[in-house]
Motif scaffolding. Structure first.
Motif, PDB file in Angstrom:
ATOM      1  N   LEU A 107       0.825  -1.221   0.000  1.00 43.77           N
ATOM      2  CA  LEU A 107       0.000   0.000   0.000  1.00 43.77           C
ATOM      3  C   LEU A 107       0.854   1.264   0.000  1.00 43.77           C
ATOM      4  CD1 LEU A 107      -3.000  -0.783   2.377  1.00 43.77           C
ATOM      5  CD2 LEU A 107      -3.088  -0.227  -0.063  1.00 43.77           C
ATOM      6  N   ARG A 108       2.050   1.155   0.598  1.00 49.65           N
ATOM      7  CA  ARG A 108       2.963   2.311   0.562  1.00 49.65           C
ATOM      8  C   ARG A 108       3.400   2.572  -0.880  1.00 49.65           C
ATOM      9  NH1 ARG A 108       1.369   1.225   5.007  1.00 49.65           N
ATOM     10  NH2 ARG A 108      -0.308   2.440   4.088  1.00 49.65           N
ATOM     11  N   HIS A 109       3.560   1.487  -1.657  1.00 51.95           N
ATOM     12  CA  HIS A 109       3.897   1.647  -3.074  1.00 51.95           C
ATOM     13  C   HIS A 109       2.782   2.380  -3.817  1.00 51.95           C
ATOM     14  CE1 HIS A 109       6.525  -2.162  -2.555  1.00 51.95           C
ATOM     15  NE2 HIS A 109       7.283  -1.087  -2.443  1.00 51.95           N
ATOM     16  N   VAL A 110       1.556   1.977  -3.502  1.00 49.24           N
ATOM     17  CA  VAL A 110       0.398   2.595  -4.160  1.00 49.24           C
ATOM     18  C   VAL A 110       0.349   4.088  -3.816  1.00 49.24           C
ATOM     19  CG1 VAL A 110      -2.131   2.645  -4.217  1.00 49.24           C
ATOM     20  CG2 VAL A 110      -0.922   0.438  -4.261  1.00 49.24           C
ATOM     21  N   GLU A 111       0.552   4.411  -2.543  1.00 51.17           N
ATOM     22  CA  GLU A 111       0.525   5.818  -2.122  1.00 51.17           C
ATOM     23  C   GLU A 111       1.639   6.611  -2.790  1.00 51.17           C
ATOM     24  OE1 GLU A 111      -1.355   5.346   2.371  1.00 51.17           O
ATOM     25  OE2 GLU A 111       0.796   5.084   2.077  1.00 51.17           O
ATOM     26  N   ALA A 112       2.816   5.973  -2.896  1.00 49.09           N
ATOM     27  CA  ALA A 112       3.952   6.660  -3.522  1.00 49.09           C
ATOM     28  C   ALA A 112       3.628   7.000  -4.969  1.00 49.09           C
ATOM     29  CB  ALA A 112       5.200   5.781  -3.442  1.00 49.09           C
ATOM     30  N   ALA A 113       2.974   6.062  -5.651  1.00 50.22           N
ATOM     31  CA  ALA A 113       2.636   6.296  -7.058  1.00 50.22           C
ATOM     32  C   ALA A 113       1.639   7.453  -7.180  1.00 50.22           C
ATOM     33  CB  ALA A 113       2.052   5.022  -7.671  1.00 50.22           C
ATOM     34  N   ALA A 114       0.670   7.486  -6.271  1.00 50.62           N
ATOM     35  CA  ALA A 114      -0.316   8.567  -6.318  1.00 50.62           C
ATOM     36  C   ALA A 114       0.371   9.911  -6.077  1.00 50.62           C
ATOM     37  CB  ALA A 114      -1.421   8.327  -5.281  1.00 50.62           C
ATOM     38  N   ASN A 115       1.289   9.952  -5.106  1.00 53.11           N
ATOM     39  CA  ASN A 115       2.024  11.189  -4.814  1.00 53.11           C
ATOM     40  C   ASN A 115       2.865  11.660  -5.990  1.00 53.11           C
ATOM     41  OD1 ASN A 115       1.036  11.292  -2.247  1.00 53.11           O
ATOM     42  ND2 ASN A 115       2.772  10.158  -1.351  1.00 53.11           N
ATOM     43  N   ALA A 116       3.358  10.698  -6.768  1.00 52.85           N
ATOM     44  CA  ALA A 116       4.281  11.041  -7.848  1.00 52.85           C
ATOM     45  C   ALA A 116       3.553  11.361  -9.150  1.00 52.85           C
ATOM     46  CB  ALA A 116       5.269   9.893  -8.058  1.00 52.85           C
ATOM     47  N   GLY A 117       2.216  11.388  -9.111  1.00 50.57           N
ATOM     48  CA  GLY A 117       1.526  11.866 -10.299  1.00 50.57           C
ATOM     49  C   GLY A 117       0.762  10.837 -11.105  1.00 50.57           C
TER      50      GLY A 117
ATOM     51  N   ARG B  10       7.166  12.749 -16.149  1.00 47.69           N
ATOM     52  CA  ARG B  10       7.939  13.769 -16.883  1.00 47.69           C
ATOM     53  C   ARG B  10       7.854  13.536 -18.386  1.00 47.69           C
ATOM     54  NH1 ARG B  10      11.680  13.578 -12.606  1.00 47.69           N
ATOM     55  NH2 ARG B  10      12.824  11.912 -13.649  1.00 47.69           N
ATOM     56  N   ALA B  11       8.012  12.274 -18.774  1.00 52.84           N
ATOM     57  CA  ALA B  11       7.983  11.956 -20.207  1.00 52.84           C
ATOM     58  C   ALA B  11       6.625  12.303 -20.806  1.00 52.84           C
ATOM     59  CB  ALA B  11       8.294  10.473 -20.413  1.00 52.84           C
ATOM     60  N   LEU B  12       5.555  11.981 -20.067  1.00 47.16           N
ATOM     61  CA  LEU B  12       4.207  12.239 -20.583  1.00 47.16           C
ATOM     62  C   LEU B  12       3.917  13.729 -20.639  1.00 47.16           C
ATOM     63  CD1 LEU B  12       2.161   9.433 -18.791  1.00 47.16           C
ATOM     64  CD2 LEU B  12       2.873   9.520 -21.184  1.00 47.16           C
ATOM     65  N   ASP B  13       4.349  14.451 -19.595  1.00 44.57           N
ATOM     66  CA  ASP B  13       4.106  15.892 -19.584  1.00 44.57           C
ATOM     67  C   ASP B  13       4.887  16.575 -20.703  1.00 44.57           C
ATOM     68  OD1 ASP B  13       2.433  15.500 -17.496  1.00 44.57           O
ATOM     69  OD2 ASP B  13       3.822  16.179 -15.945  1.00 44.57           O
TER      70      ASP B  13
ATOM     71  N   ASN C  56      10.172   4.862  -2.216  1.00 41.96           N
ATOM     72  CA  ASN C  56      10.928   5.934  -2.887  1.00 41.96           C
ATOM     73  C   ASN C  56      11.284   5.566  -4.318  1.00 41.96           C
ATOM     74  OD1 ASN C  56      10.937   7.920  -0.973  1.00 41.96           O
ATOM     75  ND2 ASN C  56      12.817   7.173   0.036  1.00 41.96           N
ATOM     76  N   ASP C  57      11.684   4.304  -4.495  1.00 41.39           N
ATOM     77  CA  ASP C  57      12.011   3.844  -5.848  1.00 41.39           C
ATOM     78  C   ASP C  57      10.771   3.926  -6.751  1.00 41.39           C
ATOM     79  OD1 ASP C  57      14.561   3.206  -4.949  1.00 41.39           O
ATOM     80  OD2 ASP C  57      14.010   1.123  -4.475  1.00 41.39           O
ATOM     81  N   VAL C  58       9.638   3.556  -6.176  1.00 39.45           N
ATOM     82  CA  VAL C  58       8.391   3.596  -6.947  1.00 39.45           C
ATOM     83  C   VAL C  58       8.080   5.040  -7.335  1.00 39.45           C
ATOM     84  CG1 VAL C  58       5.879   3.260  -6.832  1.00 39.45           C
ATOM     85  CG2 VAL C  58       7.433   1.483  -5.952  1.00 39.45           C
ATOM     86  N   GLU C  59       8.282   5.943  -6.388  1.00 42.20           N
ATOM     87  CA  GLU C  59       8.033   7.355  -6.671  1.00 42.20           C
ATOM     88  C   GLU C  59       8.912   7.843  -7.824  1.00 42.20           C
ATOM     89  OE1 GLU C  59       7.242   9.278  -2.910  1.00 42.20           O
ATOM     90  OE2 GLU C  59       7.724  11.231  -3.834  1.00 42.20           O
ATOM     91  N   ASP C  60      10.197   7.466  -7.785  1.00 43.39           N
ATOM     92  CA  ASP C  60      11.113   7.852  -8.869  1.00 43.39           C
ATOM     93  C   ASP C  60      10.650   7.278 -10.206  1.00 43.39           C
ATOM     94  OD1 ASP C  60      12.651   9.186  -7.053  1.00 43.39           O
ATOM     95  OD2 ASP C  60      14.161   7.596  -6.838  1.00 43.39           O
ATOM     96  N   PHE C  61      10.250   6.021 -10.151  1.00 41.30           N
ATOM     97  CA  PHE C  61       9.799   5.341 -11.376  1.00 41.30           C
ATOM     98  C   PHE C  61       8.603   6.083 -11.978  1.00 41.30           C
ATOM     99  CE2 PHE C  61       7.182   2.228 -13.623  1.00 41.30           C
ATOM    100  CZ  PHE C  61       8.109   1.498 -14.351  1.00 41.30           C
ATOM    101  N   VAL C  62       7.624   6.372 -11.137  1.00 39.06           N
ATOM    102  CA  VAL C  62       6.416   7.041 -11.638  1.00 39.06           C
ATOM    103  C   VAL C  62       6.749   8.445 -12.143  1.00 39.06           C
ATOM    104  CG1 VAL C  62       4.128   7.916 -10.999  1.00 39.06           C
ATOM    105  CG2 VAL C  62       4.871   5.653 -10.206  1.00 39.06           C
TER     106      VAL C  62
END
Lengths: 394, 259
Positions: B32-42, B252-255, B241-247
């Motif tokens: 669930l922390r991975h899921v939250e990290a992804a949401a935070n990262a956009g 960035r690429a999409l934007d 944190n790694d998940v956040e970087d990944f997302v």
């Protein structure tokens, strides 16, 4: 007043036999399933295709297979037992009927390649054989555990020009070989036909395979009439996915004969399963309370399957056929008994049906009961395994 | 129109290409922390895999994740229980196989999922022809059913699928199961076929594993779905944190693609 129900007719438009069947496949395979249904309908209504199917089974497949009266086993059990000798068909089992049909259909659809799953290796060998005959490229998916249990069949397939891919996921048996064949089919569906080996999977496979296998029952019905036996009291066959049983039942589904399918106790989908969806079909499955499929366990690789064809699930629910389970411990003595009394070494799968006769003779099978046994395959492939088991037991 | 579709159309309206990462539920205590990290990262929506023993449409990575999750005792009810404790602020969409929902009871499964803010479901072995019972179970809960269009889907069928899908239409980028890494796919023609008959948001998945591929896919679609490339990292021990970087790298690429 309703007309009496006709059994083993066409499934409905959604591919259902009662509540069972259907087409639960990824969108990527949906078009192939729809096209296959059209192609099969067209071919099966084309006299030239049907004639070619029969001709190939006659000149290449060894049909018609005989019906043998099993006199000594009959005396031993107090029954009248007749065996439909699918063990004498080319490649040693009934599997040749289906693959001849499906490879002819593959050619007719203009596809140059087939893939197949196999458990014991019988369907894989049969597919490789029929593919070689038509010059089709062939890849067979086989659970890694089964490639070890049936190493000689792997080599047979390779001799026939097929590529055998060991499947290392899940239980490494038939169920996983089906998963892997389906996954592979997604990548190559345009030029490849999935030659499914039993009366299972998404519509139209259960229907197609039953139609190609129904030659067993139609031949046997005619042969028993010619022999003066008429309709037998009981028709019995082993059931994994259920193709040999469907084939022989098809000749007797609308008679008074009692139809009995014999599953391996470790894979008894009717006796111990519940309704669910797997491999493109709604059928009876061995699964836990969360819908996770459980692993089947049987001495016989060909029956090591947690499901059963949807038409069998329907025949059970409609009380037209009954399904019984036989444990591994009853199978080897049955194989030995048939070998010693009749000079026929049956496949381990087939020995399940023999074991049921041994168990029921004198109880639910009254003395003198006439029985048609589908002797679905020969036991050569199992001899090494049986030797190991008997050595371990002594 | 389902709530999910309203939200995702609004994302498009803002001129943003959607990024939808996939997580297999229950692969570790941290999922669930991975899921939250992804949401935070956009991430704009998040796919949650509910494990099935026989995932016919999944390659080796998701298979491994499903097995790990099942071995840890994950069930539909356990995932729902865990999701009840979080609010990630973007729509959740489950991806699972029909037998899992069937055994939970279709009505009960739909109700349970809707209760924890799941807005849609992707059920790859449930084509529109077989889905009437599931759709009826979903309707009272505003749970969208998302269908795939494959490269093999003929045009007349694309129209039917695009008409039936809710939330978005999943454009399958390649004739393959999940986890394919090969380069050029069929995503552009699949997306074009859907867009020719529908204005539902079109997201490309299967065959998108790098920010560069995502950027290309975003040039002809409304968003991308990335599963195996992310799940592989998680199975190998990626942290939140790694998940956040990944997302973020995909974000960035999409934007950039849209500027």
């Amino acid at each position: 007043m309703n007309a009496p129900e006709v059994f083993m007719d066409k499934p409905d438009a959604s591919g259902r036999f009662g509540d069972f069947g259907g087409r639960f496949v990824p969108e990527a395979l949906m078009t192939a399933c729809l096209e296959l249904e059209v192609a099969f309908n067209d071919a099966w209504n084309d006299d030239a295709f049907v004639q070619e199917f029969y001709d190939v089974l006659h000149t290449f497949g060894g049909r018609p297979t005989p019906v043998t009266e099993l006199s000594r086993l009959s005396r031993h059990l107090g029954l009248r037992i007749y065996a439909k000798r699918e063990d004498l068909a080319h490649t040693g089992s009934h599997k040749i009927n289906n693959v001849v049909g499906q490879t002819l259909l593959t050619k007719r659809m203009g596809k140059p390649r087939v893939i197949a799953e196999t458990g014991a290796g019988q369907h894989g060998v049969a597919t490789a054989t029929a593919a070689a005959r038509l010059g089709l490229s062939c890849t067979v998916y086989m659970g890694e555990l089964d490639t070890q249990r049936q190493a000689l069949n792997v080599f047979r397939m390779e001799l026939l020009g097929a590529t055998v891919v060991p499947v290392t996921s899940g239980s490494k048996t038939l169920k996983d070989a089906v998963n892997e064949a389906m996954r592979e089919w997604v990548t190559c569906v345009k030029d490849t036909h999935y030659c499914l080996g039993s009366v299972m999977g998404p519509h139209p496979f259960p229907w197609i395979v039953r139609e190609f296998q129904s030659i067993i029952g139609r031949e046997a019905s005619r042969q028993l009439t010619e022999m003066g036996v008429g309709t037998p009291d009981v028709v019995v066959a082993c059931v994994g996915g259920g193709s040999n049983a469907a084939g022989i039942f098809a000749g007797f589904a609308n008679t008074d004969a009692r139809l009995v399918g014999v599953e391996a106790a470790g894979g008894a989908a009717i006796a111990t399963g519940s309704p669910g969806v797997l491999h493109g079909m709604r059928s009876m499955l061995i699964q836990d309370e969360f819908g996770q499929i459980e692993e089947a366990h049987s001495v016989s690789a060909g029956l090591d399957y947690p499901g059963i064809g949807p038409e069998h699930a329907y025949l059970a629910k409609a009380h037209r056929a009954q399904y019984e389970a036989i444990g591994d411990d009853e199978v080897i003595p049955a194989l030995q008994l048939l070998s010693e009394l009749e000079g026929i070494v049956p496949a381990l799968e087939t020995a399940h049906a023999v074991a049921w006769l041994i168990r029921e003779a004198g109880t639910t099978l009254a003395p003198g009961t006439s029985v048609l046994l589908n002797l679905s395959g020969r036991g050569d492939k199992d001899v090494a395994q049986v030797r190991e088991i008997l050595r371990g037991a002594s | 129109m389902t709530g999910l579709e309203v939200t995702l159309r609004a994302v498009r309206h803002r001129g943003r290409r959607a990024f939808v990462p996939y997580f297999m539920a229950g692969t570790s205590n941290e999922w669930l922390r991975h899921v939250e990290a992804a949401a935070n990262a956009g991430a704009d929506a998040i796919e949650i895999g509910l494990p099935f023993s026989d995932p016919m449409m999944d390659g080796v990575v998701i298979q491994e994740a499903a097995k790990r999750s099942l071995d840890r005792g994950t069930t539909l009810a356990s995932v729902v229980g865990e999701l009840a404790s979080v609010d990630v602020g973007v729509p959740l969409v489950v991806m699972t196989y029909y037998n899992v929902l069937l055994h939970g009871g279709l009505e009960r499964s739909a109700a349970m999922l809707a209760q924890v803010n799941v807005r849609g479901a992707i059920v790859p072995d449930l084509p529109p022809e077989e889905s009437s019972e599931w759709s009826s179970a979903c309707a009272p809960h505003d749970l969208a059913t998302i269908y795939l269009v494959a490269p093999s889907t003929p045009n007349e069928r694309v129209a039917m699928v695009a008409q039936r899908t809710q939330g978005f239409c999943y454009a399958q980028g390649r004739m393959a199961v999940t986890g394919t890494t090969s380069e050029e796919g069929d995503g552009a023609s699949v997306a074009a076929a859907i867009r020719a008959v529908s204005d539902v948001p079109v997201y490309v998945g299967i065959g998108v594993s790098t920010p560069e591929q995502a950027q290309r896919a975003a040039s002809y679609s409304d968003g991308v779905i990335v599963g195996s490339a992310l799940v592989r990292r998680i199975l190998d021990g990626a942290t939140p944190n790694d998940v956040e970087d990944f997302v973020r790298s995909f974000r960035r690429a999409l934007d950039a693609s849209h500027e």
